[in-house]
Write an enzyme that holds these catalytic residues in place. Structure first.
Site, PDB file in Angstrom:
ATOM      1  N   GLU A 175       0.827  -1.210   0.000  1.00 59.89           N
ATOM      2  CA  GLU A 175       0.000   0.000   0.000  1.00 59.89           C
ATOM      3  C   GLU A 175       0.865   1.265   0.000  1.00 59.89           C
ATOM      4  O   GLU A 175       0.454   2.305  -0.499  1.00 59.89           O
ATOM      5  CB  GLU A 175      -0.921  -0.036   1.238  1.00 59.89           C
ATOM      6  CG  GLU A 175      -2.191   0.755   1.078  1.00 59.89           C
ATOM      7  CD  GLU A 175      -3.227   0.417   2.149  1.00 59.89           C
ATOM      8  OE1 GLU A 175      -3.562  -0.777   2.317  1.00 59.89           O
ATOM      9  OE2 GLU A 175      -3.695   1.342   2.829  1.00 59.89           O
ATOM     10  N   HIS A 220       7.031 -27.079   0.203  1.00 53.03           N
ATOM     11  CA  HIS A 220       6.307 -28.137  -0.496  1.00 53.03           C
ATOM     12  C   HIS A 220       5.180 -27.554  -1.345  1.00 53.03           C
ATOM     13  O   HIS A 220       4.219 -28.241  -1.663  1.00 53.03           O
ATOM     14  CB  HIS A 220       5.774 -29.140   0.530  1.00 53.03           C
ATOM     15  CG  HIS A 220       6.876 -29.662   1.403  1.00 53.03           C
ATOM     16  ND1 HIS A 220       7.679 -30.715   1.054  1.00 53.03           N
ATOM     17  CD2 HIS A 220       7.364 -29.184   2.592  1.00 53.03           C
ATOM     18  CE1 HIS A 220       8.597 -30.901   2.000  1.00 53.03           C
ATOM     19  NE2 HIS A 220       8.431 -29.983   2.935  1.00 53.03           N
ATOM     20  N   LYS A 262     -13.016   2.457  -1.548  1.00 52.36           N
ATOM     21  CA  LYS A 262     -13.936   2.733  -0.427  1.00 52.36           C
ATOM     22  C   LYS A 262     -15.119   3.564  -0.922  1.00 52.36           C
ATOM     23  O   LYS A 262     -16.266   3.309  -0.580  1.00 52.36           O
ATOM     24  CB  LYS A 262     -13.212   3.511   0.678  1.00 52.36           C
ATOM     25  CG  LYS A 262     -12.241   2.687   1.513  1.00 52.36           C
ATOM     26  CD  LYS A 262     -11.711   3.516   2.677  1.00 52.36           C
ATOM     27  CE  LYS A 262     -10.694   2.768   3.522  1.00 52.36           C
ATOM     28  NZ  LYS A 262     -10.218   3.507   4.681  1.00 52.36           N
TER      29      LYS A 262
HETATM   30  O1  PA5 Z   1      -3.087   1.943   5.918  1.00 53.95           O
HETATM   31  C1  PA5 Z   1      -4.160   2.447   5.704  1.00 53.95           C
HETATM   32  O2  PA5 Z   1      -4.335   3.685   5.716  1.00 53.95           O
HETATM   33  C2  PA5 Z   1      -5.395   1.601   5.416  1.00 53.95           C
HETATM   34  O3  PA5 Z   1      -5.099   0.271   5.210  1.00 53.95           O
HETATM   35  C3  PA5 Z   1      -6.367   1.721   6.577  1.00 53.95           C
HETATM   36  O4  PA5 Z   1      -5.758   1.257   7.743  1.00 53.95           O
HETATM   37  C4  PA5 Z   1      -7.641   0.916   6.318  1.00 53.95           C
HETATM   38  O5  PA5 Z   1      -8.191   1.268   5.080  1.00 53.95           O
HETATM   39  C5  PA5 Z   1      -8.668   1.181   7.417  1.00 53.95           C
HETATM   40  O6  PA5 Z   1      -8.919   2.551   7.539  1.00 53.95           O
HETATM   41  P1  PA5 Z   1      -9.570   3.169   8.824  1.00 53.95           P
HETATM   42  O7  PA5 Z   1      -8.685   2.908   9.981  1.00 53.95           O
HETATM   43  O8  PA5 Z   1      -9.715   4.607   8.524  1.00 53.95           O
HETATM   44  O9  PA5 Z   1     -10.904   2.482   9.002  1.00 53.95           O
END
Ligand code: PA5
Length: 450
Positions: A282, A311, A425
Site C-alpha cells: 500500500e 512443499h 472505499k
Molecule cells: O493503511 C491504511 O491507511 C489503510 O489500510 C487503513 O488502515 C484501512 O483502510 C482502514 O482505515 P480506517 O482505519 O480509517 O478504518
C-alpha cells in the site's frame, strides 16, 4: 538486536546478486534523507518517542481488566498489527486457555472482514456480558468496521447491556462519526495520532490496547522500536538494516525482481509477513511519482511459511522466473522445544531424525532453502530473531516502517497515501447507497452505457 544478513544478496555470493559498488552508490542519498527525516520525524517515529500514547492505553487498565474477552473490529492498518503482535507474542492456543492459565489476561479476537460466517463464529465464542469491543478506525467511516460495529452494538442492546460499558472507540482525535458518537454518548475513546496512517499505526493505541489486554509488555515494545530508530539514524549504510532493506529491494526491483517474498520459518512470525504485505504494497504501489509523472511502480509482497511452503512455492522460487527477492525470518530460540524420540533406529529414513531437536530441523530447512536458492542465482536476505519477544518484534516493526519510507524516497513516491484504496472505499459507499457518493456509482453508469 535483530540480526540481518545480506550475504546472499551480494553478487560475490550469488550469481543474481547486487554489486557492493551498486549499493554504495546510494549511501549519500540515503544518509541525507535520514538526516532530514530525523530533523522532521514522521508521525510513527514521534509516536514512540513520547509517553502520550502508551499512557493513554495504560489509563484504561482498570476498565480493560474487568473483561474476559477483547474483540477488535478494524481492517487493514487497524487490524493487521494487532493480529501480528497477538500471534507472535501469545501461543496459538491462547484463546482456548482458561482465565487462570492466561493469568487473568483477556482472550483476543480480531475481526477485520465482513464475512457473516466468520463474524458469527467469533461472536459465538464470546459472552457479550464479559466482552469488550474495541472499534478501531482512523477515519471513523470505513464500511467494514462500521458495519461490524453496528452488528455488535445491536447484539449488546439485545442483551440489555449498556453499550458504553462494553465499547471503546479508537479513532482520530477530531474527525469522523465515531468521535462524534463517542463524545455524545460518553463512550471511552483512544486517539490515533493524526499524523500516523493506518499501516504505520501498530505502535500507537491501535495496536497497544489489544497487546496490553493480552499481557504483552507494551513498555518493552516501545523500547525495541526506539532502539531500532536510533540504530537507523546513527548508522552508515552498511550498518543500517532499514536502509539496506530499502536499497537492496529497490535495486532488485530495477533488475525486474518485482516480487518480494517474506518467508517466515516460525508460525509465530508468519503474521509479521502479513503485516509487511500491507505496508510494502500500500505504501509503494503507486501510479504517480512525486513529480506527477505516471510511473506505476511497486513491488508485490508475498508471504510464505517455512517449511510448509517448501512443499508448495519453493520450486517456483528456485526455477521459475527470476523476479523475486526472498527475505527469510527465523529465530535462534523457541519458547518451547521438542526432541524427536529415537524410535525405529534400524530404519535409516527415520533414524537420522531421532534425538534431534525439532527447531534444528526447522532452521536447517531454512538454511537448505536459502542455499538452494543461492545455487540457482536467486538472492535472499535473512533476519534472525535472537528470540521472539516484545523487544525484537517492535524492532522489526520500526525497521520495516523506516525501510518503507526510505524505499518511498528511492522510488520518488509518497509512501503515506493510498488513493487506490480510497477510491475503492468510495465506490463501495456508492454501491451501498451512502449519500454524497452518487458520482462514484460507476456500475450504474456502466449499465446505462450498455
Ligand atoms: O493503511 C491504511 O491507511 C489503510 O489500510 C487503513 O488502515 C484501512 O483502510 C482502514 O482505515 P480506517 O482505519 O480509517 O478504518
Amino acid at each position: 538486536m535483530l540480526k540481518f544478513d545480506f550475504t546472499y544478496t551480494l553478487a560475490e555470493n550469488v550469481q543474481g546478486g547486487l554489486g557492493t559498488a551498486e549499493i554504495d552508490s546510494y549511501s549519500t542519498k540515503v544518509e541525507e534523507f535520514l538526516k532530514k527525516l530525523d530533523e522532521n520525524k514522521p508521525g510513527f517515529v514521534n509516536a514512540v518517542l513520547t509517553r502520550k500514547w502508551i499512557d493513554s492505553v495504560n489509563e484504561l487498565s482498570d476498565f480493560i481488566f474487568t473483561f474476559d474477552n477483547l474483540v477488535v473490529l478494524g481492517i487493514g492498518g487497524s487490524a493487521l498489527g494487532n493480529i501480528a503482535i497477538q500471534n507472535a507474542l501469545r501461543p496459538a492456543n491462547w484463546n482456548s486457555l482458561s482465565v487462570d492459565e492466561r493469568n487473568g489476561y483477556l482472550r483476543i479476537f480480531v475481526v477485520d472482514n465482513v464475512d457473516p460466517d466468520y463474524l458469527s463464529s467469533v461472536l459465538d465464542c464470546v459472552d457479550p456480558k464479559t466482552t469488550l469491543f474495541n472499534i478501531i478506525s482512523k477515519s471513523g467511516t470505513t464500511a467494514e468496521p462500521m458495519a461490524n460495529y453496528l452488528i455488535v452494538r445491536g447484539l449488546l442492546e439485545s442483551y440489555g447491556l449498556d453499550p458504553k460499558e462494553h465499547l471503546i472507540f479508537t479513532t482520530d482525535p477530531e474527525k469522523g462519526v465515531l468521535r462524534r458518537l463517542g463524545r455524545a454518548e460518553g463512550i471511552r475513546m483512544l486517539e490515533i495520532p493524526p499524523d500516523v496512517g493506518g499501516r504505520f499505526s501498530v505502535l500507537t493505541p491501535v495496536g497497544l490496547l489489544s497487546a496490553k489486554a493480552a499481557g504483552v509488555d507494551i513498555e518493552e515494545l516501545i523500547i525495541g522500536a526506539k532502539d531500532a530508530y536510533e540504530k537507523t539514524i546513527n548508522s552508515s549504510l552498511w550498518e543500517n538494516p532499514a536502509a539496506l532493506i530499502a536499497v537492496t529491494h529497490y535495486l532488485h526491483y530495477l533488475k525486474k525482481r518485482n516480487i518480494s517474498v517474506m518467508m517466515a520459518y516460525s508460525n509465530r512470525l508468519y503474521y509479521l509477513a502479513d503485516w509487511y504485505r500491507q505496508l510494502w504494497a500500500e505504501s509503494l504501489g503507486k501510479m504517480y511519482d512525486n513529480d506527477g509523472n505516471k510511473v506505476h511502480v511497486g513491488q508485490t509482497p508475498v508471504k510464505a511459511l517455512g517449511a510448509v511452503d517448501q512443499h508448495s512455492q519453493v520450486q517456483l522460487y528456485n526455477e521459475g522466473p527470476d523476479d523475486k527477492v526472498i527475505t527469510f525470518l527465523r529465530t535462534e530460540q523457541f519458547d518451547r522445544e521438542i526432541t524427536i524420540p529415537k524410535i525405529h533406529e534400524n530404519e535409516p529414513e527415520l533414524a537420522y531424525l531421532g534425538g534431534k531437536k525439532l527447531s534444528t530441523l526447522l532452521n536447517s530447512e531454512q538454511l537448505g532453502t536459502q542455499l538452494a536458492l543461492a545455487k540457482h542465482g536467486r538472492p535472499s536476505i535473512t533476519i534472525t530473531f535472537p528470540k521472539i519477544d516484545e523487544y525484537h518484534i517492535a524492532q522489526f516493526i520500526m525497521y520495516y516502517e523506516l525501510a518503507t519510507v526510505i524505499a518511498g524516497h528511492l522510488f520518488n513516491i509518497n509512501p503515506y497515501d493510498q488513493p487506490g484504496v480510497e477510491l475503492g472505499k468510495k465506490i463501495t459507499y456508492a454501491l451501498m447507497g451512502r449519500q454524497g457518493f452518487e458520482e462514484y456509482n460507476y456500475s450504474d453508469s456502466a449499465q446505462k452505457r450498455v
